[in-house]
Structures are given as C-alpha cells and as structure tokens.
Design an enzyme around this catalytic site. Structure first.
Site, PDB file in Angstrom:
ATOM      1  N   THR A  69       1.342  -1.433   0.210  1.00  0.00           N
ATOM      2  CA  THR A  69       0.466  -0.255  -0.434  1.00  0.00           C
ATOM      3  C   THR A  69       0.568   1.458   0.006  1.00  0.00           C
ATOM      4  O   THR A  69       0.238   2.264  -0.768  1.00  0.00           O
ATOM      5  CB  THR A  69      -0.999  -0.035   1.307  1.00  0.00           C
ATOM      6  OG1 THR A  69      -1.757  -1.495   0.644  1.00  0.00           O
ATOM      7  CG2 THR A  69      -1.913   1.057   1.521  1.00  0.00           C
ATOM      8  N   SER A  76       7.176  -0.437   4.608  1.00  0.00           N
ATOM      9  CA  SER A  76       5.917  -1.209   5.285  1.00  0.00           C
ATOM     10  C   SER A  76       6.083  -1.479   6.370  1.00  0.00           C
ATOM     11  O   SER A  76       4.810  -1.745   6.949  1.00  0.00           O
ATOM     12  CB  SER A  76       5.400  -2.461   4.340  1.00  0.00           C
ATOM     13  OG  SER A  76       5.380  -2.489   2.745  1.00  0.00           O
ATOM     14  N   GLY A  78       2.617   0.611   9.816  1.00  0.00           N
ATOM     15  CA  GLY A  78       2.543  -0.061  10.781  1.00  0.00           C
ATOM     16  C   GLY A  78       4.064  -0.421  11.979  1.00  0.00           C
ATOM     17  O   GLY A  78       4.392  -0.566  11.545  1.00  0.00           O
ATOM     18  N   ASN A 123       7.730  -7.648  13.663  1.00  0.00           N
ATOM     19  CA  ASN A 123       6.999  -6.246  13.732  1.00  0.00           C
ATOM     20  C   ASN A 123       4.586  -6.077  13.847  1.00  0.00           C
ATOM     21  O   ASN A 123       4.631  -7.520  14.482  1.00  0.00           O
ATOM     22  CB  ASN A 123       6.849  -5.763  11.460  1.00  0.00           C
ATOM     23  CG  ASN A 123       5.578  -7.174  10.987  1.00  0.00           C
ATOM     24  OD1 ASN A 123       6.378  -7.977  11.437  1.00  0.00           O
ATOM     25  ND2 ASN A 123       5.522  -5.841  10.113  1.00  0.00           N
ATOM     26  N   LEU A 124       3.997  -5.553  13.206  1.00  0.00           N
ATOM     27  CA  LEU A 124       2.981  -5.520  13.545  1.00  0.00           C
ATOM     28  C   LEU A 124       1.967  -6.775  13.444  1.00  0.00           C
ATOM     29  O   LEU A 124       1.105  -7.514  13.934  1.00  0.00           O
ATOM     30  CB  LEU A 124       2.003  -4.938  12.218  1.00  0.00           C
ATOM     31  CG  LEU A 124       0.671  -4.574  12.682  1.00  0.00           C
ATOM     32  CD1 LEU A 124       0.341  -4.105  14.358  1.00  0.00           C
ATOM     33  CD2 LEU A 124       0.342  -3.450  11.764  1.00  0.00           C
ATOM     34  N   CYS A 125       2.732  -7.417  11.723  1.00  0.00           N
ATOM     35  CA  CYS A 125       2.055  -8.320  11.413  1.00  0.00           C
ATOM     36  C   CYS A 125       2.254  -8.831  11.633  1.00  0.00           C
ATOM     37  O   CYS A 125       2.278 -10.764  10.934  1.00  0.00           O
ATOM     38  CB  CYS A 125       1.400  -8.260   9.966  1.00  0.00           C
ATOM     39  SG  CYS A 125       0.072  -6.823   9.545  1.00  0.00           S
ATOM     40  N   GLU A 157       6.080 -11.149  10.445  1.00  0.00           N
ATOM     41  CA  GLU A 157       6.396 -11.212   9.264  1.00  0.00           C
ATOM     42  C   GLU A 157       8.010 -10.523   9.475  1.00  0.00           C
ATOM     43  O   GLU A 157       8.633 -10.922   8.523  1.00  0.00           O
ATOM     44  CB  GLU A 157       6.418 -11.495   7.859  1.00  0.00           C
ATOM     45  CG  GLU A 157       6.016 -10.138   7.294  1.00  0.00           C
ATOM     46  CD  GLU A 157       5.256  -8.865   7.348  1.00  0.00           C
ATOM     47  OE1 GLU A 157       4.649  -7.944   6.724  1.00  0.00           O
ATOM     48  OE2 GLU A 157       4.400  -9.056   8.250  1.00  0.00           O
ATOM     49  N   CYS A 191      -1.451 -10.793   2.790  1.00  0.00           N
ATOM     50  CA  CYS A 191      -1.687  -9.731   1.100  1.00  0.00           C
ATOM     51  C   CYS A 191      -2.877  -9.247   1.128  1.00  0.00           C
ATOM     52  O   CYS A 191      -3.340  -9.771  -0.560  1.00  0.00           O
ATOM     53  CB  CYS A 191      -0.918 -10.459   0.238  1.00  0.00           C
ATOM     54  SG  CYS A 191       0.772 -10.977   0.293  1.00  0.00           S
ATOM     55  N   GLU A 192      -3.091  -8.758   2.224  1.00  0.00           N
ATOM     56  CA  GLU A 192      -4.906  -9.022   1.860  1.00  0.00           C
ATOM     57  C   GLU A 192      -5.343  -7.819   0.483  1.00  0.00           C
ATOM     58  O   GLU A 192      -6.603  -7.964   0.222  1.00  0.00           O
ATOM     59  CB  GLU A 192      -5.870  -9.014   3.339  1.00  0.00           C
ATOM     60  CG  GLU A 192      -5.281  -9.946   3.966  1.00  0.00           C
ATOM     61  CD  GLU A 192      -5.587  -8.969   5.273  1.00  0.00           C
ATOM     62  OE1 GLU A 192      -5.816  -8.012   6.163  1.00  0.00           O
ATOM     63  OE2 GLU A 192      -5.431  -9.571   6.529  1.00  0.00           O
ATOM     64  N   SER A 193      -4.737  -6.946   0.748  1.00  0.00           N
ATOM     65  CA  SER A 193      -5.536  -5.268   0.002  1.00  0.00           C
ATOM     66  C   SER A 193      -4.735  -5.739  -1.776  1.00  0.00           C
ATOM     67  O   SER A 193      -5.656  -5.497  -2.207  1.00  0.00           O
ATOM     68  CB  SER A 193      -4.678  -3.969   0.375  1.00  0.00           C
ATOM     69  OG  SER A 193      -5.527  -3.671   1.856  1.00  0.00           O
ATOM     70  N   SER A 194      -3.590  -6.117  -1.782  1.00  0.00           N
ATOM     71  CA  SER A 194      -2.621  -6.434  -2.827  1.00  0.00           C
ATOM     72  C   SER A 194      -3.362  -7.293  -3.937  1.00  0.00           C
ATOM     73  O   SER A 194      -3.661  -7.531  -5.221  1.00  0.00           O
ATOM     74  CB  SER A 194      -1.176  -6.444  -3.006  1.00  0.00           C
ATOM     75  OG  SER A 194      -1.250  -7.002  -2.745  1.00  0.00           O
TER      76      SER A 194
END
Length: 754
Positions: A206, A221, A250, A435-437, A439, A616-619
């Site tokens: 994003t 990111s 994030g 990190n936030l997610c 990975e 990869c929810e958005s892209s």
C-alpha cells in the site's frame, strides 16, 4: 419502455438511446460468457427520466457487480470494464487518456505528483515511456481489483474525492520515481518494472502503490521500534511512533525491557509504577494520528514470557477487567525461547523476573546468546537477592493460549528460531522483536542508546501462478525487478527520525508471495501433499532473490552492515536452516548453489535480508490472487467498499473450484498440513512468516477446541522452525464463515501487508 431523457455531463438533455448503452455493454462483455442483452434487461427497470449519464454508469456497474457468482464469474470482468470506462471519463473527460507528459504536468501542477518526475526525465524520455504503456491492461482487472485501485491506490484529493490518474499511468510513474537516479539503463529498468506490475506478476504494498510518485516520501511498510527502560527512551520511542503512524506505517514495538511494577528506581527512593502506564502511553501514540487520512494507527507490542508482570500482561486485550488494567487497542507478541519450551515439556516451572535485573544482561542475552541466557537465568533463580515468582510452565502456557484463542490477536514469537535461522549473526545483530503482522525479523536497538536503530523493511511479492514457476530465468528477472526497485526506494524515501536512517546501511528487503493457494490448485496439489513442490518453489524464488542482490552488490557495492550477516561468511540458506525440515522435505536442490556461493564470496550482497512472508489482503485484490499463502475461506469472498458489498471469486474458478483447499475443510484435518508448508517456506526465507492457526470448534466434543490441540500446534511449529504465530482464527458456526467477508478491522494497518 417509455421515452425518457438523460442529462449528459455537459448539462445538455437528450433522448435516451438504448443502442448506446447496449454498445457499451457489448464492448464490456467481449470475450466473456456474459450476454449484454440480458444485462441490459436487468438494468432497464432502474432507468428514470432526467437521470444523468453518470447515474446510468453507476447502475450498469452495480448491476454487473451484483451478478458476480460462482455460476457467472465473468461478470467480474464486465463490471470492472464498465468501472474503468467511467473512471476514464471522470479523470480525462473522455475515454482516451491524455498524453503522458500532459498528464504528469497536470498532476505536478495540482500538487499530486512529485515535481522530480519532470526535472529528472526529459520530454523525449517521457514520450518514449508513453510508447510502452498498454492502456488496454486497464480492462484486464477483476471488479474487486478495479475497486481497490479506485478507492485506495489511485492518487486522489481526499477532500473532494477527485481521482487524477488511471492504473497504467500510476504503474509507469511509480517505476519512474523508483528508478529516477539509476545511472545506467534507467529507461530499461523502468519498463521492466512497469511490465512486471501491469501484468500482475509482482505485487506492491500500500505505501508504494498509494504514495510513490507523490510528494510523500515514506514507503517502508514495516517499522520496528525498541523502547528501553528509561523515561527518555520511552518518550523518544513514543515520538517515533507518532512520526511513523502519520506516514501510513504499521508499528512493531519492543516494550519488553521496561522494568516490572515495584522495582527500585535509582537508590530505591522511588518504586516503579510498572509497564501498564507506559504501554498505555504507547497506545495513545499509536492512535494519535490517522494513517495518511485513513484511520487510527496499529501496533503490536513484544515482551518475554518470563516478565514479572506477565500474568497481568497476557490479559490486557480481553473484554474482562476495567479500563485501568486493560490496553485493548494494541496487539501483543509473547516471546518464548527453547528453555521455556523445555520447561513446559518437563512440566517444570518458569521463573518470572523484572527484565532490568542483572543490569539488563539477563534480558539482552535472551536474544543474543541462548547458552548465556540459560546460565544467567538459572543463576537468577538461585539468587535470593533477586525478586522473582515461580509459576508452573503449563499453567502459564495455558493462560497464553486461553488469551490467544479468546482475543485472536495475542501472537507468539519463538526467539531462538528467530535468531538461529536468519542471515544475521546472532551475537552481532540480535533480533529482539517483530512487526505489526509478525513477518519481519530484523535488528533494532534502544532508540535512546548510542547505537539507536529503528528497523525498516520494504515489501513486495511474487504473484504465483501468473508466471512459469519452473522457468528460472523468468524468476531471476522478476527477482531483479523487485530487488532493484525496493533497494532504490531506500535511497529515494525520506526518514522522519534519524534512528531510522540505518535502514540504508542494512538495506533490508522483504519479498514474499501471494496466490499460493491458487498455485497449489493449478498444480493439482494440496497443503497435505505439497512438501516437495513447495520446497522447490521457494528454493527457486530465494535463489533468484539472492542472485539479484549479489548482482546489485557487484554494481553498487554490498550493504554497509554486510559484516553483521552470515552472507559475509559465504553462508547461504542451505547452511543455516533448521535441519529438522529434512524430516518433511528432503534436501534435494535444483539450483546451482555452489556457483552462487562463489559469486557471494567475490562480490558480497547488497541487502541484509531479501524475503519475508507477509499477509497480502489488499494487493491480492488488485492482482486477483488468493491472500498470501493462506487457504481461501471459500470459492466466493464478500468485499466491502464505500459503494456497497460485492463478490470476488477465487482465481480460475471455472477450472479449479474443486481443486482448492478451503479454510474450514482444511481445518478439519488440523493445522499441521498448513504449518508444514509454512515451515518448509521458512527454510528459505530470510525473515519470518505471519503464520495463522484455524480451529473449528464444531468438530470437537462439546464444541470446544481442546487446550492440548492448540498447544500441540504451537509445539509443532516451534519444532520445525516457525518463528511467529499470527492470528488465531475460530469458526463461529454462523454460516458466513465459508465466505470471506472483508471489512476494515479496527487496530489494523494495510502498510505492513500487501
């Protein structure tokens, strides 16, 4: 149908001509199974006298979008083409785009594009790049992808909603911005990037998709920030969070060093208030700014399981308690190591300490040296002068799993796996958080220390099934495109705080994958039997990325912190991975690792890390792919937008609908098939993976997931080298679980996902 008049965009009223709309529908339906006359019949009843042509376009798009289904998947292309047709009219006032140089000039003058697009590129170069743009690719998106571009990625005025560009211009200008300072073959690099993105062979995050080409220059990111045990450090970390939250990032926060409640401060004249007041301070910082005008920020806070306050910290996110003892708007990552797992296995005790004990050496050795940590930890257990509390390991693990299952967002980080199976040399560059997610696995340092370092990572992904995965030359080409573009971004972007500038010295990248479930289906494989297939795929991808980074090092030099990595010792992933993986995927290789090793020794490597497996929810919507390496919930997912909900179907549904592993069918077989594939991927991946767990209570006695099952999954992941556990997903039995209903989650962030 009675005669009606329509009002054109010019304001002129004229008689409605059905043939005009049928002509557009026929164009939109070309090459699909959709009957344009049938679609027109669905639209007719909504037409009213005095409607504008914009109103009619909206009705056409909505009618097509509402028809998307398993039985009629082609409506997703018809709806998308109608949307793109309308978008062209809104952006350019006509269907044909304006000239590329006029477009760039217009957007620069409007303050929407970076002026350097005009100062760094000549008119002749821009004209040449225009000849390589294929606007017809705007008509290849699905409706979900077109909507995602329109609502989230295309440059717009957030106040008026005016959109300034169409997708192909966006893709080319992103490439121009990222490669503007390339000294050699600049246009060639821009065109290769454009081709890879516009054909959806690679996917961008994003921050790059929405921001790169605009005057905004912060595209990392993932941002990871470490707070120390002093007021100055806590306040500096908080200020850094505010800076990055305001730039769409994030946040991962390491808060584990802050001493426990009741600890001495100075000579003992003051007793410490504990971590909760300071963590509340971080939560306020996270929520202080919207992410680029979208919504409040998001963060995950990391701490060790042996923290003296752990019993109060594990419950911070649940719905019990009162505001004073809860911090619900952050997520949490609980850090375990091999010794903690050993204590659990032996039904032994875990001893809790304040992390400042032993001058902080106990805490820092937890990440830097597992043998030294064991030695210090056992000594501290015996030392009567050190404040401590003993708790049964099983009791503590059960509390962790209870809170994880109850909130879905208490994550787990296995610190020894993180630091042992990594390109970083543990004693030189220990990893103390994610990190936030979940990975990212890169070094950080206390923001108030002399060696202060905020970790940054930039992301992208291979879109599997959109290229020949066994064509190594093609993989190498796509790897080169991503590594060069993301590496350039590190020099192109700005750094809001100086502690983050070390990103240019480490040059961490995180290239992942998306569309893995569709790739499995196309290869007639499942999560249960794809071990060797996954092993070969990720070997090829990682080989391509390493080769690309070595090539870039030959051209531009290795990273400044190269000596902190195992690359500097001539080591490769085939040297440092968890050898237990050999039990589930034989170490048979298809790439020439010996030749690559020689090149590595000769030229070094440009990037400290190259890969990470992010959500990869958005892209995934733009590239029409399944999310990352996750199984889809069902053949149809329901997407939410400002204009209502609509269906998205899985890729190649007409051929592969019965070949997919769907989430809850797979969950009936347990989490091990999925976790096995993630573990095999992580043999190759530099950083980590946002590994999820899925549970269907209906398949267990009394409709409740046994604690033993959840803990067994955690032990299985740890044994095979998984570094992080991300979301804990539970099927609620409502009947909607077979559909992926996607609405923006509170406390979430698109930045560190794709």
């Amino acid at each position: 149908m009675q005669l009606i008049n329509v009002i054109k965009s010019s304001g002129v009223s004229q008689s409605f001509d059905p043939q005009k709309i049928i002509k557009v529908l026929s164009w939109a339906a070309e090459g699909t199974s959709v009957d344009p006359y049938e679609l027109y019949e669905n639209i007719k009843s909504y037409l009213r006298d005095g409607m504008t042509t914009d109103d009619i376009q909206t009705i056409v798009i909505k009618a097509a979008a509402n028809s998307i289904s398993v039985e009629e998947p082609d409506y997703q292309y018809v709806a998308a083409r109608c949307l793109m047709f309308a978008l062209r009219k809104h952006v350019y006032g006509q269907y044909e785009p304006r000239s590329f140089i006029d477009h760039i000039s217009y957007c620069v003058n409007a303050g929407k594009y970076d002026p350097e697009l005009l100062s760094k590129y000549s008119a002749e170069e821009i004209t040449f790049l225009e000849s390589k743009i294929k606007h017809e690719r705007d008509m290849e998106f699905t409706y979900s992808g077109a909507m995602q571009l329109k609502e989230k990625y295309l440059v717009k005025d957030k106040t008026t909603g005016q959109i300034y560009e169409t997708p192909q211009f966006a893709f080319m200008t992103i490439g121009m911005a990222l490669h503007q300072d390339e000294p050699v073959d600049r246009l060639k690099h821009v065109i290769r990037f454009y081709e890879a993105v516009s054909t959806r062979q690679i996917s961008l995050p994003t921050p790059i998709m929405a921001g790169c080409r605009t005057p905004t220059r912060q595209f990392s990111s993932c941002v990871v920030i470490e707070a120390g045990d002093s007021l100055k450090s806590i306040n500096k970390a908080s200020a850094s969070i505010v800076e990055y939250i305001s730039k769409r990032a994030g946040i991962g926060i390491n808060v584990g060093m802050i001493r426990a409640e009741g600890s001495k401060i100075g000579m003992g004249e003051v007793r410490h208030t504990g971590v909760i007041p300071f963590w509340k301070h971080f939560q306020t910082a996270v929520k202080s700014c919207s992410q680029g005008g979208i919504r409040g920020g998001a963060a995950t806070a990391y701490y060790p399981i042996w923290h003296l306050e752990v019993e109060n910290l594990l419950v911070l996110k649940n719905n019990k308690g009162v505001e004073e003892n809860r911090i619900r708007h952050m997520d949490y990552g609980v850090q375990l190591n091999d010794l903690m797992m050993e204590r659990f296995g032996k039904n032994d005790y875990i001893t809790l300490f304040s992390p400042h004990e032993m001058g902080g050496e106990l805490y820092y050795s937890y990440f830097k040296d597992q043998d030294r940590f064991r030695e210090l930890y056992e000594a501290a257990e015996k030392d009567p002068n050190i404040r401590k509390k003993r708790i049964k390991a099983r009791e503590l693990f059960e509390l962790l799993m209870t809170e994880r299952s109850g909130t879905a967002r208490i994550y787990v980080q296995f610190i020894d796996n993180t630091n042992n199976y990594t390109p970083f040399i543990r004693e030189k560059a220990p990893i103390r958080q994610s990190n936030l997610c979940c990975e990212i696995a890169i070094p950080t340092n206390d923001v108030n220390s002399p060696d202060a370092e905020i970790g940054l990572c930039t992301l992208s992904a291979f879109v599997l099934d959109n290229f020949d995965w066994q064509d190594q030359d093609k993989i190498n080409e796509l790897a080169e495109v991503q590594v060069r573009a993301l590496d350039n971004l590190l020099d192109y972007q700005g750094y809001p705080v100086p502690e983050a500038e070390k990103a240019k010295k480490r040059r961490n990248l995180g290239v992942g994958v998306t569309n893995y479930a569709a790739w499995l289906a196309s290869n007639f494989a499942s999560y249960e039997d794809a071990n060797d297939l996954t092993h070969e795929l990720f070997e090829r991808l990682q080989y391509g990325l390493i080769k690309a980074s070595i090539k870039l090092a030959k051209e531009k030099g290795p990273s400044e912190y190269y000596s902190d990595t195992r690359w500097s010792r001539g080591e490769l992933p085939i040297d440092w991975y968890n050898k237990k993986i050999d039990q589930i995927a034989a170490p048979k290789y298809v790439c020439d690792w010996s030749a690559l090793r020689e090149d590595l020794k000769l030229f070094g490597i440009r990037n400290s890390t190259l890969s990470a497996l992010m959500p990869c929810e958005s892209s995934s919507q733009v590239s029409n792919s399944t999310n990352g390496y996750e199984p889809p919930r069902g053949p149809v997912s329901v997407k939410e937008s400002k204009e209502g909900s609509f269906n998205q179907v899985v890729p190649n549904i007409e051929h592969n609908i019965d070949l997919y592993d769907y989430t809850w069918k797979l969950a009936k077989k347990g989490n091990k098939p999925y976790l096995t594939q993630v573990a095999i991927m992580l043999k190759w991946v530099c950083q980590s993976a946002s590994a999820n767990t899925y549970y269907d209570p209906q398949i267990f006695p009394k409709g409740k997931v046994p604690m033993s099952i959840m803990i067994d999954d955690m032990l299985y992941g740890w044994y095979y080298g998984i570094k992080n556990f991300y979301y804990h997903n539970t099927r609620d039995g409502s009947g909607t679980d077979d559909y992926e209903i996607e609405t923006p989650k509170a406390d979430d962030c698109a930045a560190c996902k794709l």
